[in-house]
Scaffold this motif. Sequence first.
Motif, PDB file in Angstrom:
ATOM      1  N   MET A  25       0.733  -1.638   0.268  1.00  0.00           N
ATOM      2  CA  MET A  25      -0.155  -0.109  -0.019  1.00  0.00           C
ATOM      3  C   MET A  25       1.213   1.581  -0.122  1.00  0.00           C
ATOM      4  SD  MET A  25      -3.280  -0.730   0.046  1.00  0.00           S
ATOM      5  CE  MET A  25      -4.050   0.072   0.041  1.00  0.00           C
ATOM      6  N   LEU A  26       1.760   1.088   0.647  1.00  0.00           N
ATOM      7  CA  LEU A  26       3.208   2.670   0.273  1.00  0.00           C
ATOM      8  C   LEU A  26       3.545   2.619  -0.893  1.00  0.00           C
ATOM      9  CD1 LEU A  26       4.388   4.308   2.003  1.00  0.00           C
ATOM     10  CD2 LEU A  26       6.301   2.982   2.741  1.00  0.00           C
ATOM     11  N   VAL A  27       3.825   1.378  -1.149  1.00  0.00           N
ATOM     12  CA  VAL A  27       4.732   1.282  -2.379  1.00  0.00           C
ATOM     13  C   VAL A  27       4.126   1.632  -3.577  1.00  0.00           C
ATOM     14  CG1 VAL A  27       6.626   0.676  -3.505  1.00  0.00           C
ATOM     15  CG2 VAL A  27       6.754   0.462  -1.368  1.00  0.00           C
ATOM     16  N   GLU A  28       3.755   0.702  -4.015  1.00  0.00           N
ATOM     17  CA  GLU A  28       1.816   0.976  -4.639  1.00  0.00           C
ATOM     18  C   GLU A  28       0.812   1.972  -5.122  1.00  0.00           C
ATOM     19  OE1 GLU A  28       3.209  -1.089  -7.542  1.00  0.00           O
ATOM     20  OE2 GLU A  28       5.116  -1.784  -6.397  1.00  0.00           O
ATOM     21  N   ARG A  29       0.710   1.722  -4.046  1.00  0.00           N
ATOM     22  CA  ARG A  29      -0.559   2.899  -3.824  1.00  0.00           C
ATOM     23  C   ARG A  29      -0.598   4.164  -3.428  1.00  0.00           C
ATOM     24  NH1 ARG A  29      -5.104  -0.111  -3.446  1.00  0.00           N
ATOM     25  NH2 ARG A  29      -6.447   1.672  -3.101  1.00  0.00           N
ATOM     26  N   GLY A  30       0.686   3.905  -3.127  1.00  0.00           N
ATOM     27  CA  GLY A  30       0.965   5.929  -2.859  1.00  0.00           C
ATOM     28  C   GLY A  30       0.509   6.308  -2.146  1.00  0.00           C
ATOM     29  N   LEU A  31      -0.078   5.508  -0.088  1.00  0.00           N
ATOM     30  CA  LEU A  31      -0.841   6.393   0.296  1.00  0.00           C
ATOM     31  C   LEU A  31       0.257   6.943   1.214  1.00  0.00           C
ATOM     32  CD1 LEU A  31      -2.987   3.299   1.913  1.00  0.00           C
ATOM     33  CD2 LEU A  31      -3.371   4.663   0.144  1.00  0.00           C
ATOM     34  N   SER A  32      -0.898   8.389   1.842  1.00  0.00           N
ATOM     35  CA  SER A  32       0.191   8.845   3.097  1.00  0.00           C
ATOM     36  C   SER A  32      -0.072   8.797   4.267  1.00  0.00           C
ATOM     37  CB  SER A  32      -0.692  10.071   3.503  1.00  0.00           C
ATOM     38  OG  SER A  32      -2.512  10.118   3.552  1.00  0.00           O
ATOM     39  N   ALA A  33       1.485   9.362   5.054  1.00  0.00           N
ATOM     40  CA  ALA A  33       1.321   8.561   6.527  1.00  0.00           C
ATOM     41  C   ALA A  33       0.324   8.633   7.275  1.00  0.00           C
ATOM     42  CB  ALA A  33       2.603   9.867   6.838  1.00  0.00           C
ATOM     43  N   ASN A  34      -0.509   9.342   7.115  1.00  0.00           N
ATOM     44  CA  ASN A  34      -2.288   9.204   8.041  1.00  0.00           C
ATOM     45  C   ASN A  34      -2.913   8.087   7.903  1.00  0.00           C
ATOM     46  OD1 ASN A  34      -1.299  11.209   9.612  1.00  0.00           O
ATOM     47  ND2 ASN A  34      -2.369  12.777   8.798  1.00  0.00           N
ATOM     48  N   THR A  35      -2.680   7.610   6.277  1.00  0.00           N
ATOM     49  CA  THR A  35      -3.998   6.267   5.960  1.00  0.00           C
ATOM     50  C   THR A  35      -3.484   5.651   6.314  1.00  0.00           C
ATOM     51  OG1 THR A  35      -4.886   8.380   4.601  1.00  0.00           O
ATOM     52  CG2 THR A  35      -5.218   6.039   4.118  1.00  0.00           C
ATOM     53  N   LEU A  36      -2.161   5.260   5.979  1.00  0.00           N
ATOM     54  CA  LEU A  36      -1.354   3.953   5.795  1.00  0.00           C
ATOM     55  C   LEU A  36      -1.399   3.694   7.428  1.00  0.00           C
ATOM     56  CD1 LEU A  36       0.576   2.071   4.364  1.00  0.00           C
ATOM     57  CD2 LEU A  36       2.293   2.747   4.969  1.00  0.00           C
ATOM     58  N   SER A  37      -0.687   5.253   8.319  1.00  0.00           N
ATOM     59  CA  SER A  37      -1.499   4.572   9.528  1.00  0.00           C
ATOM     60  C   SER A  37      -2.530   4.156  10.386  1.00  0.00           C
ATOM     61  CB  SER A  37      -0.623   5.929  10.596  1.00  0.00           C
ATOM     62  OG  SER A  37      -0.804   6.072  12.175  1.00  0.00           O
ATOM     63  N   ALA A  38      -3.370   4.349   9.474  1.00  0.00           N
ATOM     64  CA  ALA A  38      -5.256   3.766  10.183  1.00  0.00           C
ATOM     65  C   ALA A  38      -5.050   3.020   9.767  1.00  0.00           C
ATOM     66  CB  ALA A  38      -6.103   4.739   9.218  1.00  0.00           C
ATOM     67  N   TYR A  39      -4.531   2.432   8.530  1.00  0.00           N
ATOM     68  CA  TYR A  39      -5.159   0.849   7.985  1.00  0.00           C
ATOM     69  C   TYR A  39      -4.209   0.140   8.713  1.00  0.00           C
ATOM     70  CZ  TYR A  39      -6.614   1.453   3.437  1.00  0.00           C
ATOM     71  OH  TYR A  39      -7.901   1.211   1.972  1.00  0.00           O
ATOM     72  N   ARG A  40      -3.104   0.395   9.201  1.00  0.00           N
ATOM     73  CA  ARG A  40      -2.119  -0.161  10.034  1.00  0.00           C
ATOM     74  C   ARG A  40      -2.839  -0.732  11.447  1.00  0.00           C
ATOM     75  NH1 ARG A  40       2.386   2.314  10.374  1.00  0.00           N
ATOM     76  NH2 ARG A  40       3.689   1.417   9.123  1.00  0.00           N
ATOM     77  N   ARG A  41      -3.264  -0.303  12.051  1.00  0.00           N
ATOM     78  CA  ARG A  41      -3.501   0.302  13.250  1.00  0.00           C
ATOM     79  C   ARG A  41      -4.739  -0.976  13.411  1.00  0.00           C
ATOM     80  NH1 ARG A  41      -4.017   5.499  14.619  1.00  0.00           N
ATOM     81  NH2 ARG A  41      -6.063   5.262  12.902  1.00  0.00           N
TER      82      ARG A  41
END
Length: 327
Positions: A29-45
């Motif tokens: 999601m980080l590399v291929e989809r380019g999610l923002s830090a906040n969105t990625l943090s929500a996914y991780r949580r």
Amino acid sequence: MAQGGQTAVQDELQATGPGRLISEYLQHMLVERGLSANTLSAYRRDLLRYHRFLAARGIGSMEAVTRQVVSAFAQGLSTGEDGLAPLSPRSAARTVVAVRGLHRFLALEGTTTADPAEDVHPPTAGQRLPKAISVDDVTRILEAVDTSTPGGLRDRALLEFLYSTGARISEAVGLDVDDVSVDAALEGPAVVRLFGKGSRERLVPLGSYAARAIEAYLVRARPALAANASGKNSAPALFLNLRGGRLSRQSAWSILKAAAERAGVAAEVSPHTLRHSFATHLLQGGADVRVVQELLGHASVTTTQVYTLVTADTLREIYAAAHPRAL
């Protein structure tokens, strides 16, 4: 999330097979989809919550996850069953979406032979009605602005503009002078060109109060603010800050908050409140919902129809209070 906390989460996810696959999905999601830090943090949580749910059930591989397991997780998010802390409908729906994305990714990559979450749908989030304030409260806020200074003239023009057009705050502060057509003698209809989501352009009429306030600002205040710019030329923005640059969203928010406090309006007020009030008051006045849709710049009338629920609630309250046989 603090760096130490994020590291601890990563260590926890690496501890088991499911955790390792969740980490791979987050990296995707980080590399291929380019999610923002906040969105990625929500996914991780959200996926950490799912990982702990699987671990508590003794599920050590994603291949062992069944539709029943995912359904139990989705239900537990809403009810608090299965050792899960209950979430709001919106948070629960967001978490289920994250889990569905994870399993779809694993199935497409061939890591698992099936997608157990394919037919599991997020719980329906309760419809969140916009908060509007009364016409009297809007008027009190607008009239609370001190217009004896250039900054005050700008503040009055900004707030009149927001309520007159229903513009989003980002649309208002993004305006340039050339986007607004105000007749100097106020003899013709004033219009403003707004650029909404997806760069969709729309023309919105400007009421006479807003037109007069903007005219006063352009003539008596904006030149003084523009003169404060550090460079040779000030920003082309319609609304300038005290340094001659473009007014920020945060500053616009502070302007409205200060005016509401001076007016003694107890309700929680934000720039979006004026947008909600604009739509609600138009519908209460008899405007067609599709006209309001066009003025707000909504792509679908479904989005606008939420305001009809607000006005229907008002009608029910009036009916219950006034009709002799309502209760």
